[in-house]
Design a protein around this motif. Structure first.
Motif, PDB file in Angstrom:
ATOM      1  N   ILE A  17       0.835  -1.218   0.000  1.00  0.00           N
ATOM      2  CA  ILE A  17       0.000   0.000   0.000  1.00  0.00           C
ATOM      3  C   ILE A  17       0.862   1.256   0.000  1.00  0.00           C
ATOM      4  O   ILE A  17       0.496   2.268  -0.598  1.00  0.00           O
ATOM      5  N   ASP A  18       2.018   1.209   0.686  1.00  0.00           N
ATOM      6  CA  ASP A  18       2.993   2.309   0.709  1.00  0.00           C
ATOM      7  C   ASP A  18       2.376   3.631   1.194  1.00  0.00           C
ATOM      8  O   ASP A  18       2.217   4.574   0.405  1.00  0.00           O
ATOM      9  N   PRO A  19       2.023   3.714   2.484  1.00  0.00           N
ATOM     10  CA  PRO A  19       1.401   4.939   3.008  1.00  0.00           C
ATOM     11  C   PRO A  19       2.252   6.195   2.807  1.00  0.00           C
ATOM     12  O   PRO A  19       1.723   7.256   2.481  1.00  0.00           O
ATOM     13  N   VAL A  20       3.575   6.071   3.000  1.00  0.00           N
ATOM     14  CA  VAL A  20       4.456   7.236   2.850  1.00  0.00           C
ATOM     15  C   VAL A  20       4.477   7.719   1.408  1.00  0.00           C
ATOM     16  O   VAL A  20       4.364   8.915   1.121  1.00  0.00           O
ATOM     17  N   GLY A  21       4.601   6.786   0.473  1.00  0.00           N
ATOM     18  CA  GLY A  21       4.627   7.163  -0.936  1.00  0.00           C
ATOM     19  C   GLY A  21       3.288   7.664  -1.444  1.00  0.00           C
ATOM     20  O   GLY A  21       3.231   8.399  -2.432  1.00  0.00           O
ATOM     21  N   MET A  22       2.195   7.277  -0.758  1.00  0.00           N
ATOM     22  CA  MET A  22       0.861   7.690  -1.170  1.00  0.00           C
ATOM     23  C   MET A  22       0.564   9.147  -0.812  1.00  0.00           C
ATOM     24  O   MET A  22      -0.245   9.807  -1.464  1.00  0.00           O
ATOM     25  N   THR A  23       1.242   9.668   0.227  1.00  0.00           N
ATOM     26  CA  THR A  23       0.915  11.004   0.731  1.00  0.00           C
ATOM     27  C   THR A  23       1.153  12.113  -0.293  1.00  0.00           C
ATOM     28  O   THR A  23       0.272  12.954  -0.506  1.00  0.00           O
ATOM     29  N   PRO A  24       2.333  12.168  -0.959  1.00  0.00           N
ATOM     30  CA  PRO A  24       2.505  13.211  -1.989  1.00  0.00           C
ATOM     31  C   PRO A  24       1.477  13.095  -3.112  1.00  0.00           C
ATOM     32  O   PRO A  24       1.043  14.105  -3.670  1.00  0.00           O
ATOM     33  N   LEU A  25       1.090  11.866  -3.445  1.00  0.00           N
ATOM     34  CA  LEU A  25       0.082  11.673  -4.479  1.00  0.00           C
ATOM     35  C   LEU A  25      -1.264  12.216  -4.025  1.00  0.00           C
ATOM     36  O   LEU A  25      -1.997  12.832  -4.802  1.00  0.00           O
ATOM     37  N   PHE A  26      -1.582  12.016  -2.746  1.00  0.00           N
ATOM     38  CA  PHE A  26      -2.817  12.572  -2.192  1.00  0.00           C
ATOM     39  C   PHE A  26      -2.788  14.097  -2.268  1.00  0.00           C
ATOM     40  O   PHE A  26      -3.800  14.733  -2.598  1.00  0.00           O
ATOM     41  N   VAL A  27      -1.630  14.700  -1.981  1.00  0.00           N
ATOM     42  CA  VAL A  27      -1.480  16.153  -2.080  1.00  0.00           C
ATOM     43  C   VAL A  27      -1.750  16.610  -3.507  1.00  0.00           C
ATOM     44  O   VAL A  27      -2.462  17.590  -3.737  1.00  0.00           O
ATOM     45  N   ALA A  28      -1.188  15.892  -4.480  1.00  0.00           N
ATOM     46  CA  ALA A  28      -1.365  16.275  -5.887  1.00  0.00           C
ATOM     47  C   ALA A  28      -2.818  16.146  -6.318  1.00  0.00           C
ATOM     48  O   ALA A  28      -3.341  17.006  -7.033  1.00  0.00           O
ATOM     49  N   LEU A  29      -3.488  15.094  -5.868  1.00  0.00           N
ATOM     50  CA  LEU A  29      -4.874  14.855  -6.282  1.00  0.00           C
ATOM     51  C   LEU A  29      -5.857  15.805  -5.612  1.00  0.00           C
ATOM     52  O   LEU A  29      -6.965  16.011  -6.110  1.00  0.00           O
ATOM     53  N   THR A  30      -5.468  16.373  -4.469  1.00  0.00           N
ATOM     54  CA  THR A  30      -6.375  17.269  -3.732  1.00  0.00           C
ATOM     55  C   THR A  30      -5.836  18.694  -3.694  1.00  0.00           C
ATOM     56  O   THR A  30      -6.188  19.466  -2.807  1.00  0.00           O
ATOM     57  N   GLN A  31      -4.997  19.034  -4.648  1.00  0.00           N
ATOM     58  CA  GLN A  31      -4.387  20.361  -4.684  1.00  0.00           C
ATOM     59  C   GLN A  31      -5.438  21.472  -4.662  1.00  0.00           C
ATOM     60  O   GLN A  31      -6.409  21.448  -5.405  1.00  0.00           O
ATOM     61  N   GLY A  32      -5.247  22.438  -3.773  1.00  0.00           N
ATOM     62  CA  GLY A  32      -6.138  23.587  -3.692  1.00  0.00           C
ATOM     63  C   GLY A  32      -7.391  23.370  -2.875  1.00  0.00           C
ATOM     64  O   GLY A  32      -8.176  24.301  -2.686  1.00  0.00           O
TER      65      GLY A  32
END
Length: 209
Positions: A17-32
């Motif tokens: 699942i890679d929680p640490v690697g998922m966090t920047p992706l979550f930031v990108a998907l929810t930008q703004g």
């Protein structure tokens, strides 16, 4: 319950699942988005993922078999859908959609909600995580083994949720330019991951080396 099994299960699901690697992706998907909206999306994504993984841990491949879907086919479908999301990130289509709505009075756009896709499926509860819970549950048949597998899986999703809550701090640290760079970089990585999903699926059918 064997402590070694619990450690193995936890490490396996953390790596997949890679929680640490998922966090920047979550930031990108929810930008703004606002912190409140991000929390709602994070919670919805984690709950949806938990439900999906519980079903597959309990019933395994029978769920896919019942509707006539093989795991390789599931991988290919997930890869194609993930590739479309990667294109949106690479060409900033998501950002353009949000800019066109900037004059609206902070209305929530449910059509641009990434909680179910691609966060819950296939990023968190993807083919790898589904295959992992099926295999782990198979190693410890019975209700007790299933309960331990589900407990370990939920603990990993709690880590995912907690890290998702730090998205606002990470976005502030990176700034607008940093987020744009990270979004494009992650879009490229996501595209590569999507292609890998497709190749793994083709390999399962014996169509790729």
């Amino acid at each position: 319950m064997d402590t070694g099994f619990l450690i193995t299960a936890f490490v396996t699901l953390v790596v997949i699942i890679d929680p640490v690697g998922m966090t920047p992706l979550f930031v990108a998907l929810t930008q703004g988005m606002t912190n409140a909206r991000r929390r709602a999306i994070a919670l919805r994504a984690c709950i949806t993922s938990a439900l999906i993984l519980v079903v597959f841990a309990a019933f395994g491949e029978a769920v896919l078999g019942f509707i006539g879907i093989s795991m390789p086919a599931f991988r290919i479908a997930g890869g194609i859908l993930l590739f479309l999301t990667a294109l949106d990130m690479l060409f900033e289509r998501r950002s353009k959609r949000r800019k066109s709505q900037a004059d609206e009075a902070e209305e929530e756009d449910d059509s641009d909600d990434p909680s179910i896709f691609p966060l819950a499926i296939p990023l968190i509860a993807g083919p790898g995580a589904i295959a992992s819970v099926i295999l782990l549950a198979g190693q410890r048949p019975g209700l007790e083994g299933l309960a331990w597998v589900i407990g370990v899986m939920l603990s990993v999703l709690v880590i995912v949720f907690v890290l998702f809550l730090t998205a606002g701090l990470l976005e502030k640290a990176l700034g607008r330019t940093g987020i744009n760079v990270v979004t494009r970089l992650l879009g490229m990585l996501l595209a590569a991951l999507a292609v890998q999903f497709v190749l793994d699926g083709l390999r399962g059918f014996g169509l790729a080396a």
